[in-house]
Design a protein around this motif. Structure first.
Motif, short mmCIF file in Angstrom:
data_model
loop_
_atom_site.label_atom_id
_atom_site.label_comp_id
_atom_site.label_asym_id
_atom_site.label_seq_id
_atom_site.Cartn_x
_atom_site.Cartn_y
_atom_site.Cartn_z
N MET A 194 0.84 -1.21 0.00
CA MET A 194 0.00 0.00 0.00
C MET A 194 0.87 1.26 0.00
SD MET A 194 -2.99 -0.75 2.79
CE MET A 194 -3.04 -2.44 3.35
N GLN A 195 1.85 1.27 0.86
CA GLN A 195 2.69 2.47 0.95
C GLN A 195 3.47 2.68 -0.34
OE1 GLN A 195 4.48 3.79 4.39
NE2 GLN A 195 3.33 2.56 5.82
N ALA A 196 4.01 1.61 -0.90
CA ALA A 196 4.74 1.74 -2.17
C ALA A 196 3.81 2.23 -3.28
CB ALA A 196 5.36 0.41 -2.55
N ASP A 197 2.60 1.68 -3.33
CA ASP A 197 1.63 2.09 -4.35
C ASP A 197 1.25 3.56 -4.19
OD1 ASP A 197 1.61 -0.36 -5.55
OD2 ASP A 197 -0.41 -0.93 -4.91
N LEU A 198 1.03 3.98 -2.98
CA LEU A 198 0.60 5.36 -2.75
C LEU A 198 1.72 6.36 -3.06
CD1 LEU A 198 -1.57 4.80 0.41
CD2 LEU A 198 -2.38 5.49 -1.86
N LYS A 199 2.94 5.99 -2.77
CA LYS A 199 4.05 6.88 -3.13
C LYS A 199 4.18 6.98 -4.64
CE LYS A 199 6.47 6.16 1.25
NZ LYS A 199 7.59 5.50 1.97
N GLN A 200 3.93 5.88 -5.33
CA GLN A 200 3.91 5.93 -6.79
C GLN A 200 2.77 6.82 -7.27
OE1 GLN A 200 6.02 4.97 -8.98
NE2 GLN A 200 6.70 2.86 -8.75
N ALA A 201 1.60 6.66 -6.66
CA ALA A 201 0.44 7.46 -7.05
C ALA A 201 0.71 8.95 -6.85
CB ALA A 201 -0.78 7.03 -6.25
N ILE A 202 1.35 9.31 -5.75
CA ILE A 202 1.67 10.72 -5.47
C ILE A 202 2.59 11.28 -6.55
CG2 ILE A 202 2.93 12.23 -3.87
CD1 ILE A 202 1.83 10.39 -1.60
N SER A 203 3.53 10.46 -7.02
CA SER A 203 4.47 10.93 -8.03
C SER A 203 3.84 11.05 -9.41
CB SER A 203 5.67 9.97 -8.10
OG SER A 203 5.31 8.73 -8.69
N LEU A 204 2.72 10.36 -9.63
CA LEU A 204 2.11 10.33 -10.96
C LEU A 204 0.88 11.22 -11.09
CD1 LEU A 204 2.32 6.46 -11.43
CD2 LEU A 204 3.49 8.13 -12.88
N LEU A 205 0.11 11.34 -10.03
CA LEU A 205 -1.15 12.08 -10.11
C LEU A 205 -0.92 13.58 -10.10
CD1 LEU A 205 -3.33 9.94 -7.69
CD2 LEU A 205 -3.65 10.15 -10.16
N SER A 206 -1.83 14.29 -10.72
CA SER A 206 -1.81 15.75 -10.71
C SER A 206 -2.47 16.26 -9.44
CB SER A 206 -2.57 16.26 -11.94
OG SER A 206 -2.87 17.63 -11.81
N PRO A 207 -2.13 17.46 -8.99
CA PRO A 207 -2.88 18.07 -7.88
C PRO A 207 -4.32 18.36 -8.27
CG PRO A 207 -0.75 19.15 -8.17
CD PRO A 207 -0.96 18.28 -9.37
N ASP A 208 -4.58 18.46 -9.59
CA ASP A 208 -5.92 18.77 -10.08
C ASP A 208 -6.79 17.52 -10.10
OD1 ASP A 208 -5.09 21.41 -10.59
OD2 ASP A 208 -4.38 20.87 -12.59
N TYR A 209 -8.11 17.75 -10.05
CA TYR A 209 -9.05 16.66 -10.23
C TYR A 209 -9.32 16.48 -11.72
CZ TYR A 209 -9.94 16.46 -5.22
OH TYR A 209 -9.79 16.30 -3.88
N LYS A 210 -9.47 15.23 -12.13
CA LYS A 210 -9.68 14.90 -13.54
C LYS A 210 -11.05 14.25 -13.72
CE LYS A 210 -5.38 16.02 -14.59
NZ LYS A 210 -5.01 17.08 -15.53
N ASP A 211 -11.57 14.33 -14.95
CA ASP A 211 -12.81 13.64 -15.27
C ASP A 211 -12.51 12.32 -15.95
OD1 ASP A 211 -12.17 14.23 -17.92
OD2 ASP A 211 -13.58 15.89 -18.07
N VAL A 212 -13.54 11.63 -16.41
CA VAL A 212 -13.38 10.30 -16.97
C VAL A 212 -12.54 10.31 -18.25
CG1 VAL A 212 -15.49 10.39 -18.36
CG2 VAL A 212 -14.64 8.17 -17.52
N SER A 213 -12.43 11.45 -18.90
CA SER A 213 -11.62 11.54 -20.12
C SER A 213 -10.18 11.94 -19.83
CB SER A 213 -12.25 12.54 -21.10
OG SER A 213 -12.21 13.85 -20.56
N GLY A 214 -9.86 12.23 -18.55
CA GLY A 214 -8.51 12.62 -18.17
C GLY A 214 -8.29 14.12 -18.13
N LYS A 215 -9.32 14.90 -18.42
CA LYS A 215 -9.19 16.35 -18.45
C LYS A 215 -9.45 16.96 -17.08
CE LYS A 215 -10.61 16.52 -23.30
NZ LYS A 215 -11.64 16.99 -24.26
#
Length: 482
Positions: A194-215
């Motif tokens: 879980m911790q490894a996955d979440l650290k990966q997620a933090i490095s990949l995700l934008s601070p912005d919220y996205k919709d189903v199309s990625g925008k």
């Protein structure tokens, strides 16, 4: 469920017990071919396909949490948040009654949690497929977003699995030949993933919220997909469960300081769960839980909030006034207290309330608890921080400042505040009692008081749910004690 399930390798689905999903009411779980097959190539080739695929994972999570068979209700009954009254209609669909859950009489044959294990592993399978295939796609515009979402959702699914079942099977691929022989392992291994996955997620995700199309979307009521702050919020929670106090404090601190989030003001605390609330970090559909206790609904509600929970509210607590309501129990003819966090939503009308998968109040309580633990370890400066955060939640609820002045007293006060703030949400109460080492004592007290006469007998092994007979036959070890 759609016939596409029949194209998947039977060994993998035997392991996960997905035959149980035949009773799903909604078709959230349409999956691509196994990731190591030729047919998978097109399923991950464009953003318009991957977004809805991950949306299906969110739908599966919501389905496992809400309604009469959801974890919100069943775990509240299992812990000390709710009291069950026998409903004569409950056994018509072959499900264990609320009283059976309430009296801890669930078994591998008649288990209240029979949908959780397969649905959560189904989410993991979706995520694994994304993680295996998306890196190889060259035409995706939002590759990092989809990978970040998959890492986040896999971590969230394992969080629920560990806290419901204890030992889990760690599955990180879609290779059915490997997965069919995966054993259950101790929670520590799952927490590491879980911790490894979440650290990966933090490095990949934008601070912005996205919709189903990625925008990018800026609407307050569109926080339905995880962003970078949602990953930090979940990492703060996981770090609290693993006793990594500084990491819990740091991540909760970053979320709290983000100006997009704010506690719902005291004057409008009743609107905390509205879709437009700035308190949401990640939200979901709460229609089934909104209707579960709605006024004038059918069948009328029979399960009620426990007397011990009601007595834990202090006088003048605005949460008691705004998040609890009274109604008539049609089985007993008596007035009962019911959860009223999620208000009724009229079918066909805009959704008013949302389910809080992650919300800001929890982050204040995480930062407060982590600070109290750090103060207990010698960081004296964190004591004031813990008091300030606890008082922020109390003040919003219309209460005075805490009288707790030592780390141990603060930890007790924070646990009490978590009970009144997070009741009927996400299994928090059961999970909190276990991780703080108080579960056995509280359940023994319950056995002698509110559950007296139900035949309930608490034993420590019941802190986790059993696997169903189907899952157990697939070669998985049963939860110890069952």
């Amino acid at each position: 469920m759609k016939k596409i399930f029949t194209s998947l390798k039977p060994g993998f689905w035997l392991l996960l017990g997905l035959g149980l999903l035949a009773s799903c009411k909604k078709d959230y779980l349409t999956l691509p071919k196994p990731a190591n097959s030729v047919e998978a190539e097109g399923a991950y080739a464009n953003d318009d396909a991957i977004g809805p695929l991950l949306t299906g994972a969110y739908g599966a999570l919501k389905q496992s949490q809400t309604g009469t068979k959801g974890s919100n209700l069943l775990l509240a009954l299992y812990a000390d948040e709710m009291v069950a009254v026998e409903d004569p209609f409950a056994a018509l669909d072959g499900e264990p009654s609320s009283v059976a859950v309430y009296s801890w009489k669930i078994t591998p044959v008649n288990t209240a949690g029979k949908y959780f294990w397969p649905r959560l592993y189904n989410i993991i399978y979706i995520c694994n497929g994304v993680l295996e295939n998306v890196p190889n796609q060259s035409k995706l515009l939002y590759k990092n977003q989809w990978l970040g979402e998959a890492y986040f959702m896999r971590a969230l699914a394992y969080y629920y699995l560990v806290n419901m079942y204890g030992n889990v099977a760690i599955i990180t691929s879609t290779n059915y030949k490997e997965n069919i022989i995966v054993p259950r392992v101790a929670p520590a291994q799952a927490y590491s993933l879980m911790q490894a996955d979440l650290k990966q997620a933090i490095s990949l995700l934008s601070p912005d919220y996205k919709d189903v199309s990625g925008k990018t979307t800026t609407a307050t009521n569109a926080r339905t997909r995880p962003n970078q702050l949602a990953a930090k919020a979940l990492l703060a929670r996981v770090s609290l469960f693993t006793g990594q106090w500084q990491q819990a404090w740091d991540n909760a601190d970053q979320v709290i300081k983000d100006t997009r989030y704010a506690l719902q003001p005291r004057a409008s605390i009743g609107n905390t769960f509205l879709a437009t609330s700035r308190e949401f970090i990640l939200e979901g559909d709460c229609d089934e839980d909104a209707r579960l206790f709605e006024a004038g609904g059918f069948p009328p509600p029979s399960n009620s909030l426990s007397s011990s929970l009601m007595s834990s509210f202090e006088p003048n607590d605005l949460r008691l006034k705004n998040w609890v309501r009274m109604d008539l129990n049609f089985l007993t003819g008596m007035m009962i207290n019911l959860p009223s966090k999620y208000k009724s939503t009229i079918i066909g009308q805009p959704k008013l309330d949302r389910l809080p998968l992650l919300r800001l109040a929890e982050q204040y309580l995480i930062r407060a608890e982590a600070a109290a633990q750090l103060a207990k370890l010698g960081d004296a400066g964190k004591l004031a921080s813990a008091i300030t955060d606890l008082n922020a939640i109390r003040s919003r609820a219309g209460l005075g400042v805490t009288t707790a002045a030592t780390p141990d007293a603060l930890l007790d006060a924070i646990l009490k505040e978590r009970r009144t703030e997070l009741f009927f949400e996400d299994g928090h109460r059961l999970f909190d009692l276990r991780r703080t080492g108080k579960l056995d004592a509280v359940m023994q007290q319950e056995m002698q008081t509110s559950r007296l006469g139900t035949g309930a007998k608490w034993e420590s092994y019941k802190q986790y749910l059993p696997l169903t007979v189907n899952d157990n036959r697939a070669g998985l070890a049963q939860t110890p004690g069952y």
